[in-house]
Design a protein around this motif. Sequence first.
Motif, PDB file in Angstrom:
ATOM      1  N   ASP A  41       0.844  -1.193   0.000  1.00 26.35           N
ATOM      2  CA  ASP A  41       0.000   0.000   0.000  1.00 26.35           C
ATOM      3  C   ASP A  41       0.883   1.247   0.000  1.00 26.35           C
ATOM      4  O   ASP A  41       2.097   1.169   0.160  1.00 26.35           O
ATOM      5  CB  ASP A  41      -0.978  -0.017   1.176  1.00 26.35           C
ATOM      6  CG  ASP A  41      -0.282  -0.090   2.523  1.00 26.35           C
ATOM      7  OD1 ASP A  41       0.878   0.358   2.657  1.00 26.35           O
ATOM      8  OD2 ASP A  41      -0.901  -0.592   3.471  1.00 26.35           O
ATOM      9  N   LYS A  42       0.238   2.384  -0.179  1.00 25.54           N
ATOM     10  CA  LYS A  42       0.966   3.662  -0.238  1.00 25.54           C
ATOM     11  C   LYS A  42       1.742   3.932   1.051  1.00 25.54           C
ATOM     12  O   LYS A  42       2.847   4.454   1.015  1.00 25.54           O
ATOM     13  CB  LYS A  42       0.012   4.822  -0.521  1.00 25.54           C
ATOM     14  CG  LYS A  42      -0.485   4.881  -1.934  1.00 25.54           C
ATOM     15  CD  LYS A  42       0.454   5.689  -2.780  1.00 25.54           C
ATOM     16  CE  LYS A  42      -0.202   6.070  -4.096  1.00 25.54           C
ATOM     17  NZ  LYS A  42       0.683   6.822  -4.949  1.00 25.54           N
ATOM     18  N   GLU A  43       1.148   3.586   2.181  1.00 24.56           N
ATOM     19  CA  GLU A  43       1.803   3.847   3.467  1.00 24.56           C
ATOM     20  C   GLU A  43       3.105   3.056   3.600  1.00 24.56           C
ATOM     21  O   GLU A  43       4.137   3.606   4.004  1.00 24.56           O
ATOM     22  CB  GLU A  43       0.855   3.496   4.617  1.00 24.56           C
ATOM     23  CG  GLU A  43       1.431   3.806   5.983  1.00 24.56           C
ATOM     24  CD  GLU A  43       0.473   3.456   7.118  1.00 24.56           C
ATOM     25  OE1 GLU A  43       0.959   3.363   8.254  1.00 24.56           O
ATOM     26  OE2 GLU A  43      -0.739   3.285   6.870  1.00 24.56           O
ATOM     27  N   SER A  44       3.081   1.776   3.252  1.00 23.53           N
ATOM     28  CA  SER A  44       4.310   0.975   3.350  1.00 23.53           C
ATOM     29  C   SER A  44       5.339   1.434   2.324  1.00 23.53           C
ATOM     30  O   SER A  44       6.548   1.440   2.603  1.00 23.53           O
ATOM     31  CB  SER A  44       4.014  -0.521   3.203  1.00 23.53           C
ATOM     32  OG  SER A  44       3.426  -0.803   1.958  1.00 23.53           O
ATOM     33  N   GLU A  46       5.710   4.511   1.261  1.00 25.80           N
ATOM     34  CA  GLU A  46       6.242   5.764   1.813  1.00 25.80           C
ATOM     35  C   GLU A  46       7.270   5.491   2.911  1.00 25.80           C
ATOM     36  O   GLU A  46       8.336   6.121   2.948  1.00 25.80           O
ATOM     37  CB  GLU A  46       5.099   6.629   2.341  1.00 25.80           C
ATOM     38  CG  GLU A  46       5.539   7.947   2.932  1.00 25.80           C
ATOM     39  CD  GLU A  46       6.167   8.915   1.944  1.00 25.80           C
ATOM     40  OE1 GLU A  46       7.029   9.710   2.361  1.00 25.80           O
ATOM     41  OE2 GLU A  46       5.817   8.876   0.740  1.00 25.80           O
ATOM     42  N   LYS A  47       6.972   4.558   3.806  1.00 24.44           N
ATOM     43  CA  LYS A  47       7.922   4.196   4.875  1.00 24.44           C
ATOM     44  C   LYS A  47       9.221   3.670   4.268  1.00 24.44           C
ATOM     45  O   LYS A  47      10.306   4.013   4.735  1.00 24.44           O
ATOM     46  CB  LYS A  47       7.311   3.156   5.817  1.00 24.44           C
ATOM     47  CG  LYS A  47       6.291   3.728   6.760  1.00 24.44           C
ATOM     48  CD  LYS A  47       5.724   2.648   7.663  1.00 24.44           C
ATOM     49  CE  LYS A  47       4.644   3.210   8.552  1.00 24.44           C
ATOM     50  NZ  LYS A  47       3.981   2.180   9.343  1.00 24.44           N
TER      51      LYS A  47
END
Length: 160
Positions: A41-44, A46-47
């Motif tokens: 996903d976008k969050e992972s 980004e991290k």
Amino acid sequence: MEYRKIVEAEFKEYTREVLEKSWQWLNDPQMRELTATPLFDKESQEKWFESLKNRKDYFIKSVWHKDKVIGVVGLKHLTDSHGEVFGYIGEKEYWGKTVGVQGMEYIIEYAKSINLDCIYSVVLKSNLSSIKLDRRLGFVRDRDIDENTIQMRLDLNKQE
């Protein structure tokens, strides 16, 4: 290795712009299959991107043709002696245009410049283009990882 460059590739910093393109590329079903990319996903993503600035085990560059980002190459799982090469040409109209060869040559030269002993490539047995490219550059089949995946290895100490 002698070959005629069909497209002249340029290697630049991996930026947020490239991160956004990678999101598109790696969510394409064909690319996901060829690269064995798990769902993310976008969050992972980004991290992971934010972690790059502090990581010593990762080297990543974007691949450009003229003013267009077309792919990514790099090394991951870097140690003092080895690393795993990876890369993908996200813009499919550049497939078969020698960009993969140029990217691999770039990574091989970088690996030599930091004195690695070897680099390896984890490839799906069904990804015949990647296996052919690895062999063309001197990689040899090292081992089966599982029923679908092999590891190819290039000993840099034997390179001239």
